[in-house]
Design a protein around this motif. Structure first.
Motif, PDB file in Angstrom:
ATOM      1  N   ASP A 156       0.827  -1.199   0.000  1.00 21.25           N
ATOM      2  CA  ASP A 156       0.000   0.000   0.000  1.00 21.25           C
ATOM      3  C   ASP A 156       0.871   1.263   0.000  1.00 21.25           C
ATOM      4  OD1 ASP A 156      -2.711   0.905  -0.025  1.00 21.25           O
ATOM      5  OD2 ASP A 156      -2.491   1.558   2.054  1.00 21.25           O
ATOM      6  N   THR A 167     -11.475  -6.513   0.055  1.00 22.08           N
ATOM      7  CA  THR A 167     -11.131  -6.552  -1.360  1.00 22.08           C
ATOM      8  C   THR A 167      -9.722  -7.062  -1.649  1.00 22.08           C
ATOM      9  OG1 THR A 167     -10.336  -4.266  -1.291  1.00 22.08           O
ATOM     10  CG2 THR A 167     -12.669  -4.600  -1.808  1.00 22.08           C
ATOM     11  N   TRP A 168      -8.874  -7.194  -0.592  1.00 21.08           N
ATOM     12  CA  TRP A 168      -7.464  -7.508  -0.837  1.00 21.08           C
ATOM     13  C   TRP A 168      -6.803  -8.000   0.443  1.00 21.08           C
ATOM     14  CZ3 TRP A 168      -5.472  -7.893  -5.524  1.00 21.08           C
ATOM     15  CH2 TRP A 168      -4.087  -7.902  -5.731  1.00 21.08           C
ATOM     16  N   LEU A 220      -3.320  -7.501   2.064  1.00 21.87           N
ATOM     17  CA  LEU A 220      -2.069  -6.743   1.952  1.00 21.87           C
ATOM     18  C   LEU A 220      -0.885  -7.574   2.432  1.00 21.87           C
ATOM     19  CD1 LEU A 220      -3.388  -3.324   3.259  1.00 21.87           C
ATOM     20  CD2 LEU A 220      -2.609  -3.796   0.933  1.00 21.87           C
ATOM     21  N   GLY A 276      -7.298  -4.985   2.659  1.00 18.35           N
ATOM     22  CA  GLY A 276      -7.857  -3.828   1.983  1.00 18.35           C
ATOM     23  C   GLY A 276      -9.366  -3.935   2.068  1.00 18.35           C
ATOM     24  N   ARG A 331      -6.844  -2.479  -7.343  1.00 19.66           N
ATOM     25  CA  ARG A 331      -6.300  -3.843  -7.257  1.00 19.66           C
ATOM     26  C   ARG A 331      -5.103  -4.024  -8.192  1.00 19.66           C
ATOM     27  NH1 ARG A 331     -11.936  -7.335  -7.096  1.00 19.66           N
ATOM     28  NH2 ARG A 331     -11.897  -7.871  -4.863  1.00 19.66           N
ATOM     29  N   GLN A 346      -2.195  -2.520  -6.533  1.00 21.06           N
ATOM     30  CA  GLN A 346      -1.742  -3.329  -5.395  1.00 21.06           C
ATOM     31  C   GLN A 346      -1.025  -4.596  -5.871  1.00 21.06           C
ATOM     32  OE1 GLN A 346      -1.757  -2.534  -2.232  1.00 21.06           O
ATOM     33  NE2 GLN A 346      -3.058  -0.713  -2.269  1.00 21.06           N
ATOM     34  N   ALA A 347      -1.530  -5.197  -6.956  1.00 25.83           N
ATOM     35  CA  ALA A 347      -0.871  -6.383  -7.514  1.00 25.83           C
ATOM     36  C   ALA A 347       0.516  -6.023  -8.034  1.00 25.83           C
ATOM     37  CB  ALA A 347      -1.731  -6.967  -8.643  1.00 25.83           C
ATOM     38  N   PRO A 380       0.295 -12.029  -6.303  1.00 30.74           N
ATOM     39  CA  PRO A 380      -1.023 -11.537  -6.720  1.00 30.74           C
ATOM     40  C   PRO A 380      -2.031 -12.645  -7.023  1.00 30.74           C
ATOM     41  CG  PRO A 380       0.664 -10.164  -7.689  1.00 30.74           C
ATOM     42  CD  PRO A 380       1.381 -11.309  -7.003  1.00 30.74           C
ATOM     43  N   GLN A 396      -4.271 -14.218  -4.295  1.00 38.64           N
ATOM     44  CA  GLN A 396      -5.416 -13.499  -3.730  1.00 38.64           C
ATOM     45  C   GLN A 396      -6.725 -14.250  -3.975  1.00 38.64           C
ATOM     46  OE1 GLN A 396      -5.432 -10.449  -2.030  1.00 38.64           O
ATOM     47  NE2 GLN A 396      -3.198 -10.233  -2.116  1.00 38.64           N
ATOM     48  N   LEU A 418     -11.793  -9.921  -9.261  1.00 40.69           N
ATOM     49  CA  LEU A 418     -10.450 -10.142  -8.721  1.00 40.69           C
ATOM     50  C   LEU A 418      -9.530 -10.821  -9.729  1.00 40.69           C
ATOM     51  CD1 LEU A 418      -8.569  -9.983  -6.264  1.00 40.69           C
ATOM     52  CD2 LEU A 418      -9.506 -12.177  -5.491  1.00 40.69           C
ATOM     53  N   VAL A 470      -5.436  -9.971 -10.931  1.00 44.18           N
ATOM     54  CA  VAL A 470      -4.323 -10.789 -10.420  1.00 44.18           C
ATOM     55  C   VAL A 470      -3.848 -11.857 -11.412  1.00 44.18           C
ATOM     56  CG1 VAL A 470      -5.118 -10.441  -8.068  1.00 44.18           C
ATOM     57  CG2 VAL A 470      -5.828 -12.506  -9.302  1.00 44.18           C
TER      58      VAL A 470
END
Length: 349
Positions: A52, A115-116, A118, A228, A246, A249-250, A290, A293, A343, A347
């Motif tokens: 993040d 949603t994620w 981390l 997340g 996303r 973040q990936a 990723p 996830q 998602l 990913v």
């Protein structure tokens, strides 16, 4: 043991909400649509080593969504982030699994979705005793002053460690302090031990000893994670934001795995420490690839939520046992709070 329940808890929450609403009225809280007629994404972040911070440092979300104003606000704990969600002043956030379990439970019942993942807590969160405190095991905490941010993953892990060691939590002087206040109390010699996360943990280890880490507790069946989450209303109103978030973040997770030097440089800038220190701290956490996830162990797939819902349910039940909340949500309600839609697009290798 202090409890965040009853009239005192209600008064504290009301005061916090009043403060947040005042900030919003002064233009500091914002809304889904900016005051200038544009669109705003209000992100709550925490200063712990994670992807993040890389997304924030690189400005990837701003570049992916030029039509939005992205506002990052630092929070010191999950409890304060939950309060911000209740006040309607946050859209997306990085928050620990224990406060998420609490947030999805009564009386908060916060309408947000996971949603994620981390990170999975490892050695980046631990119980550390101050040199000279005569604490060399969890059992030695009885009668001692131990600080932790209440309603956080560290609070959950501390209670789990006490329970595992057979120590009655009511016989420990538990103090509710934010990380920066823990460091000050530690320096003054006001506390004997603390359960807290990086980067504060790293500073405390210089004059203390780690007694147990979240990695060990996870192996014993009490894992904690940093997640997340996103407001359900915001997800519906702005369906273009989560895919971009996303993807960013990936990309950050890939950087942590594939180019640790670059990842360390970004995290170091955000934490105000050297790349070498940031790299050392990143190594203490557990970061998924990723593609993981969408694994059945974590978020899962649309219509088939993963094991993360069970993790949250276990955390909520433990909080009930510890008299931190009155009742755990139904497992189906928690599965409904796992947002796996879209998602796989973010990913996929």
């Amino acid at each position: 043991m202090p409890r965040s329940r009853g009239p005192l808890r209600i008064a504290s929450l009301a005061a916090a909400l009043g403060s947040l609403l005042a900030m919003t009225a002064c233009g500091q809280g914002g809304s889904g649509d900016g005051g200038d007629g544009g669109k705003t994404i209000r992100i709550a972040y925490q200063a712990f080593p994670s992807g993040d911070l890389i997304v924030k440092e690189k400005g990837w979300l701003e570049k992916a969504l030029p039509g939005y104003r992205v506002k990052w606000t630092r929070f010191d704990s999950g409890a304060s982030i939950n309060t911000a969600f209740v006040a309607g002043s946050v859209d997306l956030a990085a928050i620990g699994s224990s406060p998420v379990a609490r947030g999805l439970s009564a009386p908060l019942n916060i309408p947000y979705e996971v949603t994620w993942v981390l990170d999975v807590a490892g050695d980046n969160e631990a119980l550390v005793a101050r040199n000279g405190s005569k604490v060399s095991s969890v059992k030695d905490l009885e009668g001692k002053k131990v600080a932790t941010p209440f309603s956080s993953t560290s609070h959950y892990s501390l209670l789990a460690a006490l329970d595992r060691a057979g120590v009655d939590a009511s016989k420990v002087q538990l103090l509710d302090l934010e990380p920066q206040d823990i460091l000050a109390a530690w320096t003054r010699g006001d506390i004997d031990a603390t359960y807290v996360w990086l980067p504060t943990l790293e500073e405390l280890k210089k004059t203390g000893k780690v007694i147990v880490s979240s990695r060990e507790l996870a192996a014993d069946g009490k894992p904690t994670l940093d997640l997340g989450v996103a407001s359900t209303a915001f997800l519906k109103a702005h369906p273009d934001v989560l895919p971009a978030w996303r993807t960013a973040q990936a990309r950050a997770l890939d950087l942590i795995h594939d180019d640790p030097d670059a990842a360390s440089a970004s995290v170091g800038k955000q934490l105000g420490i050297s790349p070498a220190e940031a790299g050392s701290q990143l190594k203490q956490g557990i970061f998924l690839k990723p593609a993981e996830q969408a694994d059945a162990k974590w978020l899962g797939t649309p219509g088939k939520p993963g094991g993360l819902a069970g993790n949250l349910h276990s955390a909520a039940r433990f909080l009930v046992d510890q008299k931190q909340i009155d009742a755990a949500p139904d497992i189906e309600a928690l599965r409904g709070a796992i947002h796996a839609e879209g998602l796989s697009d973010a990913v996929s290798p």
